[in-house]
Design a protein around this motif. Sequence first.
Motif, mmCIF file in Angstrom:
data_model
loop_
_atom_site.group_PDB
_atom_site.id
_atom_site.type_symbol
_atom_site.label_atom_id
_atom_site.label_comp_id
_atom_site.label_asym_id
_atom_site.label_seq_id
_atom_site.Cartn_x
_atom_site.Cartn_y
_atom_site.Cartn_z
ATOM 1 N N LEU A 101 0.548 -1.314 0.470
ATOM 2 C CA LEU A 101 0.285 0.064 0.049
ATOM 3 C C LEU A 101 1.011 1.624 0.020
ATOM 4 C CD1 LEU A 101 -1.001 -2.525 1.983
ATOM 5 C CD2 LEU A 101 -3.135 -0.626 2.181
ATOM 6 N N TYR A 102 0.638 1.868 -0.851
ATOM 7 C CA TYR A 102 1.042 3.224 -1.022
ATOM 8 C C TYR A 102 0.786 4.440 -1.099
ATOM 9 C CZ TYR A 102 0.820 4.000 -5.775
ATOM 10 O OH TYR A 102 -0.491 4.216 -7.038
ATOM 11 N N TYR A 103 1.199 5.893 -0.107
ATOM 12 C CA TYR A 103 0.127 6.946 -0.882
ATOM 13 C C TYR A 103 1.843 8.084 -1.124
ATOM 14 C CZ TYR A 103 0.587 8.377 3.996
ATOM 15 O OH TYR A 103 1.166 8.825 5.046
ATOM 16 N N THR A 104 1.190 9.017 -1.544
ATOM 17 C CA THR A 104 2.145 9.985 -1.908
ATOM 18 C C THR A 104 1.500 11.425 -1.365
ATOM 19 O OG1 THR A 104 2.333 9.509 -4.862
ATOM 20 C CG2 THR A 104 3.400 11.318 -4.520
ATOM 21 N N ILE A 105 3.418 12.111 -1.274
ATOM 22 C CA ILE A 105 3.478 13.510 -0.019
ATOM 23 C C ILE A 105 3.493 14.783 -1.433
ATOM 24 C CG2 ILE A 105 4.240 15.089 1.492
ATOM 25 C CD1 ILE A 105 5.708 11.989 3.077
ATOM 26 N N PRO A 106 2.686 15.201 -2.105
ATOM 27 C CA PRO A 106 2.150 16.318 -2.215
ATOM 28 C C PRO A 106 2.972 17.065 -2.385
ATOM 29 C CG PRO A 106 0.190 15.862 -1.440
ATOM 30 C CD PRO A 106 1.421 15.202 -0.879
ATOM 31 N N LEU A 107 3.841 17.725 -1.462
ATOM 32 C CA LEU A 107 4.674 18.935 -1.255
ATOM 33 C C LEU A 107 5.969 18.682 -1.847
ATOM 34 C CD1 LEU A 107 4.917 21.530 0.690
ATOM 35 C CD2 LEU A 107 5.978 20.294 2.082
ATOM 36 N N ASN A 108 6.204 17.436 -1.496
ATOM 37 C CA ASN A 108 7.230 16.837 -2.043
ATOM 38 C C ASN A 108 8.102 15.695 -3.319
ATOM 39 O OD1 ASN A 108 7.315 15.053 0.118
ATOM 40 N ND2 ASN A 108 9.327 15.940 1.329
ATOM 41 N N GLY A 109 6.930 14.589 -3.414
ATOM 42 C CA GLY A 109 6.514 14.072 -4.315
ATOM 43 C C GLY A 109 7.524 12.802 -3.253
ATOM 44 N N TRP A 110 7.117 12.649 -1.954
ATOM 45 C CA TRP A 110 7.686 11.834 -1.305
ATOM 46 C C TRP A 110 6.815 10.352 -1.233
ATOM 47 C CZ3 TRP A 110 10.000 13.538 4.059
ATOM 48 C CH2 TRP A 110 11.136 14.130 4.042
ATOM 49 N N VAL A 111 7.203 9.280 -1.151
ATOM 50 C CA VAL A 111 5.703 7.766 -1.135
ATOM 51 C C VAL A 111 6.698 6.866 0.348
ATOM 52 C CG1 VAL A 111 5.282 5.585 -2.444
ATOM 53 C CG2 VAL A 111 6.234 7.683 -3.400
ATOM 54 N N VAL A 112 5.401 7.140 0.663
ATOM 55 C CA VAL A 112 4.743 6.237 2.166
ATOM 56 C C VAL A 112 4.140 4.854 1.689
ATOM 57 C CG1 VAL A 112 3.979 5.861 4.370
ATOM 58 C CG2 VAL A 112 4.246 8.452 3.345
ATOM 59 N N VAL A 113 5.605 3.885 1.734
ATOM 60 C CA VAL A 113 4.691 2.670 1.650
ATOM 61 C C VAL A 113 5.095 1.555 2.831
ATOM 62 C CG1 VAL A 113 5.865 0.682 0.137
ATOM 63 C CG2 VAL A 113 6.090 3.077 -0.640
ATOM 64 N N LYS A 114 3.862 0.828 2.701
ATOM 65 C CA LYS A 114 3.493 -0.340 3.351
ATOM 66 C C LYS A 114 3.461 -1.356 3.222
ATOM 67 C CE LYS A 114 0.580 -1.568 7.546
ATOM 68 N NZ LYS A 114 -0.303 -1.424 8.084
ATOM 69 N N GLU A 115 5.051 -2.107 3.279
ATOM 70 C CA GLU A 115 4.454 -3.976 2.820
ATOM 71 C C GLU A 115 4.289 -5.109 3.746
ATOM 72 O OE1 GLU A 115 8.854 -4.579 1.457
ATOM 73 O OE2 GLU A 115 8.341 -2.718 -0.185
ATOM 74 N N MET A 116 3.254 -5.629 3.495
ATOM 75 C CA MET A 116 2.964 -6.544 4.429
ATOM 76 C C MET A 116 2.832 -7.931 3.809
ATOM 77 S SD MET A 116 -0.719 -4.983 5.027
ATOM 78 C CE MET A 116 -1.413 -4.228 4.366
ATOM 79 N N PRO A 117 3.153 -9.478 4.171
ATOM 80 C CA PRO A 117 2.469 -10.189 4.088
ATOM 81 C C PRO A 117 1.176 -10.305 3.746
ATOM 82 C CG PRO A 117 3.646 -10.342 5.932
ATOM 83 C CD PRO A 117 3.122 -9.603 5.261
#
Length: 217
Positions: A200-216
């Motif tokens: 699962l992921y979402y992008t931070i609009p301010l700087n383009g960073w991507v927050v990711v959650k990886e799980m089985p």
Amino acid sequence: IEMISRDILGNDYTQTLLKYYGQTGEYEENARVQLDFYLRNLMSSREYLSSVSVYKDENILLQCGNYFEKESTAEVSGLKEKINLENGGAVWEPARILPYYVAGNENEYVVSLQRNINNMYKPETMGTERISIKEEYLCSLYTTNEISENTRMYIFDLERNIVSANDKRMLGTQAEELVTEKTTKEEGVFRTDHGERVILYYTIPLNGWVVVKEMPA
């Protein structure tokens, strides 16, 4: 952090300190004392700050928090060029442990904002500021204590560099190309490894960073 950064670069004492140093190679003592007082008050009310530095050509004019002999901008490939290219815009560094540590709290992983400080009255770059926040604090904003042992959460930047991660072994590395190729929207979810891993992921609009959650799966 952006607001703090703009407050520092626009501060009259910051401007005076850098202008005087650029003209004489010496410190304007009143400006230095007043700016030091301002930065100490700033840091005392924001525990997530690790250190703040105002410098010129790697030579530190004033710093608060953790102390370093000099700045290490020139030692990070392309960083100095990026800062100059932004012409006063913010440049974010992924997590790293800053070298030349002298004293302070534990010299830990930090995520830093770097920005050139321009003269407020004419087109002239006088110095640079660095504001470093604790990577552990940044990590706490997007993770919880309830994450399972097999779950990873992390942030990567536009160049795939890992900015922050709950698994500290990931710091100083890059996100998998497979992941970066599939995280191009504002948010989303997909499976990899033949459906055995959910991301699962979402992008931070301010700087383009991507927050990711990886799980089985």
